[in-house]
Write a protein that holds these residues in place. Structure first.
Motif, short mmCIF file in Angstrom:
data_model
loop_
_atom_site.label_atom_id
_atom_site.label_comp_id
_atom_site.label_asym_id
_atom_site.label_seq_id
_atom_site.Cartn_x
_atom_site.Cartn_y
_atom_site.Cartn_z
N PRO A 89 0.79 -1.23 0.00
CA PRO A 89 0.00 0.00 0.00
C PRO A 89 0.82 1.28 0.00
O PRO A 89 0.41 2.28 -0.59
N GLY A 90 1.99 1.28 0.67
CA GLY A 90 2.83 2.48 0.66
C GLY A 90 3.34 2.80 -0.73
O GLY A 90 3.44 3.98 -1.11
N VAL A 91 3.66 1.78 -1.49
CA VAL A 91 4.09 1.97 -2.87
C VAL A 91 2.93 2.52 -3.70
O VAL A 91 3.09 3.47 -4.48
N TYR A 92 1.75 1.95 -3.52
CA TYR A 92 0.58 2.39 -4.31
C TYR A 92 0.25 3.85 -4.03
O TYR A 92 -0.08 4.61 -4.94
N LYS A 97 0.16 9.44 -6.21
CA LYS A 97 0.58 10.85 -6.16
C LYS A 97 1.39 11.21 -7.41
O LYS A 97 1.24 12.32 -7.96
N LEU A 98 2.23 10.30 -7.86
CA LEU A 98 3.01 10.55 -9.08
C LEU A 98 2.09 10.65 -10.29
O LEU A 98 2.31 11.48 -11.19
N GLU A 188 10.92 -3.27 -0.41
CA GLU A 188 9.75 -2.39 -0.45
C GLU A 188 10.10 -1.00 0.07
O GLU A 188 9.69 0.02 -0.51
N GLU A 189 10.89 -0.95 1.13
CA GLU A 189 11.25 0.33 1.74
C GLU A 189 12.13 1.15 0.78
O GLU A 189 11.94 2.38 0.66
N GLN A 190 13.07 0.49 0.12
CA GLN A 190 13.94 1.21 -0.82
C GLN A 190 13.13 1.77 -1.99
O GLN A 190 13.36 2.88 -2.45
N GLU A 194 12.76 5.65 -3.31
CA GLU A 194 12.99 6.08 -4.68
C GLU A 194 11.80 6.86 -5.22
O GLU A 194 11.95 7.89 -5.91
N LEU A 195 10.60 6.41 -4.90
CA LEU A 195 9.40 7.12 -5.35
C LEU A 195 9.25 8.47 -4.65
O LEU A 195 8.80 9.45 -5.26
N ASP A 196 9.66 8.53 -3.39
CA ASP A 196 9.65 9.82 -2.68
C ASP A 196 10.58 10.82 -3.36
O ASP A 196 10.26 12.01 -3.46
N HIS A 197 11.73 10.36 -3.81
CA HIS A 197 12.66 11.24 -4.52
C HIS A 197 12.03 11.79 -5.80
O HIS A 197 12.19 12.97 -6.12
N LEU A 198 11.30 10.94 -6.50
CA LEU A 198 10.62 11.39 -7.72
C LEU A 198 9.54 12.42 -7.39
O LEU A 198 9.34 13.38 -8.14
N LEU A 199 8.85 12.20 -6.28
CA LEU A 199 7.77 13.12 -5.90
C LEU A 199 8.28 14.51 -5.57
O LEU A 199 7.60 15.51 -5.81
N THR A 200 9.50 14.60 -5.02
CA THR A 200 10.02 15.89 -4.56
C THR A 200 10.97 16.53 -5.55
O THR A 200 11.38 17.68 -5.36
#
Length: 204
Positions: A89-92, A97-98, A188-190, A194-200
């Protein structure tokens, strides 16, 4: 935005799996479950399964023919496919958001059609992806360059504008050989990071 398109593998990227727990629930010891895992997933038959050169039933029969002492376990494993996947769910949440930022989502995966359809029901945005290319669709799997090129045609995307997430180094290398950048997913955490980096970072 450099990466207009985000391309995701499914297994160990968009989904986790509980194969070991599934077989322990059936009655195996953890060690027996690990041996069973090796027997199933390290057999070339599993690649044929993903390529869908044979039907689901034919593959099941071939596994049983090769391993008759595990006949009941193989039937349980293959015909209780809904017990295998685990949602991330955290990935989704991050991918949603992306998508809201304008990123387009594609799927590129080695999978049989029966398992793909059953497992991806856990992924909430499947009806809003740009497109997919799965090994069962063309009987070709990663890291063969032809499946990457098929994805580009199917989704009408450019590899230079796309970023690929996969858990196997050889598949990341296959993407690079066709001009698509990739990120190796190790947990999953990594992946969430990576997705957080894309978001910001809107330049990525």
């Amino acid at each position: 935005m450099r990466y207009r398109n985000l391309v995701f593998d499914v297994g160990h990227v968009l989904l986790s799996y509980r194969w070991k727990e599934m077989m322990v629930d059936y009655g195996m010891t953890p060690g027996e479950a690990e041996d069973f895992y090796d027997m199933m997933f390290h057999d070339p038959l599993w690649l044929e399964f993903d390529l869908e050169n044979w039907s689901y039933e034919e593959v099941a029969a071939k596994f049983i023919e090769k391993n008759p002492s595990y006949a009941e376990e193989i039937r349980y494993f293959l015909y209780h496919k809904e017990l295998m996947p685990v949602a991330r769910p955290g990935v989704y949440e991050r991918i949603e958001k992306l998508m809201a930022q304008g990123r387009r989502i594609c799927i590129l995966s080695n999978y049989s059609s029966v398992l793909f359809d059953a497992h991806t029901k856990l992924i909430p945005f499947m009806d809003r992806i740009l497109g997919k290319m799965v090994s069962c669709m063309i009987h070709i799997g990663k890291p063969d360059r032809r499946i990457y090129e098929a994805l580009y045609r199917e989704c009408d995307i450019l590899p230079a504008e796309s970023l690929f997430f996969d858990d196997r180094p050889e598949n990341i290398d296959g993407a690079a050989a066709t001009g698509m950048d990739g990120i190796l997913v190790t947990s999953e955490e990594q992946l969430e990071q990576e997705l957080d980096h894309l978001l910001t970072d809107t330049e990525k």
